[in-house]
Design a protein around this motif. Sequence first.
Motif, PDB file in Angstrom:
ATOM      1  N   ARG A 191      52.783  20.643  48.316  1.00  0.00           N
ATOM      2  CA  ARG A 191      51.505  21.113  47.469  1.00  0.00           C
ATOM      3  C   ARG A 191      51.745  21.240  46.170  1.00  0.00           C
ATOM      4  N   ALA A 192      52.837  21.961  45.895  1.00  0.00           N
ATOM      5  CA  ALA A 192      53.311  22.498  44.541  1.00  0.00           C
ATOM      6  C   ALA A 192      53.638  21.482  43.872  1.00  0.00           C
ATOM      7  N   ILE A 193      54.484  20.683  44.392  1.00  0.00           N
ATOM      8  CA  ILE A 193      55.161  19.471  43.609  1.00  0.00           C
ATOM      9  C   ILE A 193      54.293  18.703  43.198  1.00  0.00           C
ATOM     10  N   VAL A 194      53.240  18.095  44.154  1.00  0.00           N
ATOM     11  CA  VAL A 194      52.257  17.075  43.560  1.00  0.00           C
ATOM     12  C   VAL A 194      51.140  17.774  42.534  1.00  0.00           C
ATOM     13  N   GLN A 195      51.013  19.158  42.556  1.00  0.00           N
ATOM     14  CA  GLN A 195      50.218  19.590  41.722  1.00  0.00           C
ATOM     15  C   GLN A 195      50.917  19.813  40.367  1.00  0.00           C
ATOM     16  N   ASP A 196      52.209  20.045  40.197  1.00  0.00           N
ATOM     17  CA  ASP A 196      52.956  20.167  39.072  1.00  0.00           C
ATOM     18  C   ASP A 196      53.257  19.109  38.483  1.00  0.00           C
ATOM     19  N   TYR A 197      53.236  17.898  39.324  1.00  0.00           N
ATOM     20  CA  TYR A 197      54.026  16.639  38.622  1.00  0.00           C
ATOM     21  C   TYR A 197      53.076  15.512  38.486  1.00  0.00           C
ATOM     22  N   PRO A 198      52.682  14.620  37.568  1.00  0.00           N
ATOM     23  CA  PRO A 198      51.823  13.594  37.723  1.00  0.00           C
ATOM     24  C   PRO A 198      52.308  12.334  38.518  1.00  0.00           C
ATOM     25  N   SER A 199      53.447  12.120  38.754  1.00  0.00           N
ATOM     26  CA  SER A 199      53.909  10.902  39.453  1.00  0.00           C
ATOM     27  C   SER A 199      55.163  11.273  39.995  1.00  0.00           C
ATOM     28  N   ILE A 200      55.623  10.313  40.907  1.00  0.00           N
ATOM     29  CA  ILE A 200      56.971  10.411  41.518  1.00  0.00           C
ATOM     30  C   ILE A 200      57.974  10.154  40.444  1.00  0.00           C
ATOM     31  N   GLU A 201      57.698   9.382  39.458  1.00  0.00           N
ATOM     32  CA  GLU A 201      58.420   8.977  38.294  1.00  0.00           C
ATOM     33  C   GLU A 201      58.887  10.066  37.569  1.00  0.00           C
ATOM     34  N   ALA A 202      57.763  10.915  37.110  1.00  0.00           N
ATOM     35  CA  ALA A 202      57.993  12.371  36.721  1.00  0.00           C
ATOM     36  C   ALA A 202      59.005  13.023  37.118  1.00  0.00           C
ATOM     37  N   ILE A 203      58.922  13.299  38.768  1.00  0.00           N
ATOM     38  CA  ILE A 203      59.949  13.999  39.475  1.00  0.00           C
ATOM     39  C   ILE A 203      61.258  13.358  39.498  1.00  0.00           C
ATOM     40  N   ALA A 204      61.454  12.109  39.433  1.00  0.00           N
ATOM     41  CA  ALA A 204      62.513  11.453  39.494  1.00  0.00           C
ATOM     42  C   ALA A 204      63.474  11.645  38.084  1.00  0.00           C
ATOM     43  N   ALA A 205      62.369  11.850  37.113  1.00  0.00           N
ATOM     44  CA  ALA A 205      63.193  12.003  35.536  1.00  0.00           C
ATOM     45  C   ALA A 205      63.857  13.463  35.396  1.00  0.00           C
ATOM     46  N   LEU A 206      63.475  14.629  36.721  1.00  0.00           N
ATOM     47  CA  LEU A 206      64.047  15.723  36.309  1.00  0.00           C
ATOM     48  C   LEU A 206      65.729  15.381  36.838  1.00  0.00           C
ATOM     49  N   PRO A 207      66.539  16.318  36.134  1.00  0.00           N
ATOM     50  CA  PRO A 207      67.662  16.588  36.719  1.00  0.00           C
ATOM     51  C   PRO A 207      67.966  17.002  38.080  1.00  0.00           C
ATOM     52  N   LEU A 208      68.667  16.261  38.864  1.00  0.00           N
ATOM     53  CA  LEU A 208      68.633  16.581  40.333  1.00  0.00           C
ATOM     54  C   LEU A 208      68.845  18.160  40.314  1.00  0.00           C
TER      55      LEU A 208
END
Length: 241
Positions: A191-208
């Motif tokens: 839930r925290a990840i879904v709320q903090d980032y607008p899309s999976i692309e935004a998550i993927a853009a983070l350094p691993l």
Amino acid sequence: MSNNPLFVGVDVHRKTNTICLMNRDGQEIGQRFSVPNNRQGTATFARAIDTLATEEGYDAVQIAAEATGWYWWHFFQMLDQDTFLNQRPLTLYPFNPRLTANFRKIYSDLDKTDTIDAFVVADRLRLGHDLPYPFSYDADYMAARLLTRHRFHLIHNLVREKSYFLAHLYLKASEYTHLMPFSDTFGATSRAIVQDYPSIEAIAALPLEQLVEIIDVKGKRRFANPEDNARRPAQRGRGER
């Protein structure tokens, strides 16, 4: 078996209960009347029924009311525990409104009023066939019944809200539930990840390494392999619609 029962039909409302009294031949006894739907009104009703049964020689009393909401509950509870009424066989029947609605069809020429509804309930009670299980107050059973029904209500609402959420999650990140980065989509970290980032692309853009640390912190260091959780959205982020 009772040879001379008194049948009582009650039309229950929040403020008043309307009463119809009937003998086994279908003849009404006295005028239909109303009492307040409260402790005092119920006590007045019980005394009147007890007096009538004693004076006229009725050897049993049967009372029926439509189980509309909870308006009938306290009324029946008091009657079930009434000392005077229980001097003779007393049976209380909570009618499903469908029972009287179907029976009412034979009285198509009657208007729908409180006094007529009480008459219909009394006559359906007198007919007797396929009556519901009689009412009997049990405090432990009642508590368990309310708790289990409330639990069912909460679960039903929770399932509905989760389905509603998943529909919107699909709009936001259609690949999220397919990637299964977490075993529980509704868990705290997910839930925290879904709320903090607008899309999976935004998550993927983070350094691993940063995403691994975020997941590990959000999960309170309880993930066995947070890097594995991080790689799933990171590797598939570019496929998001």
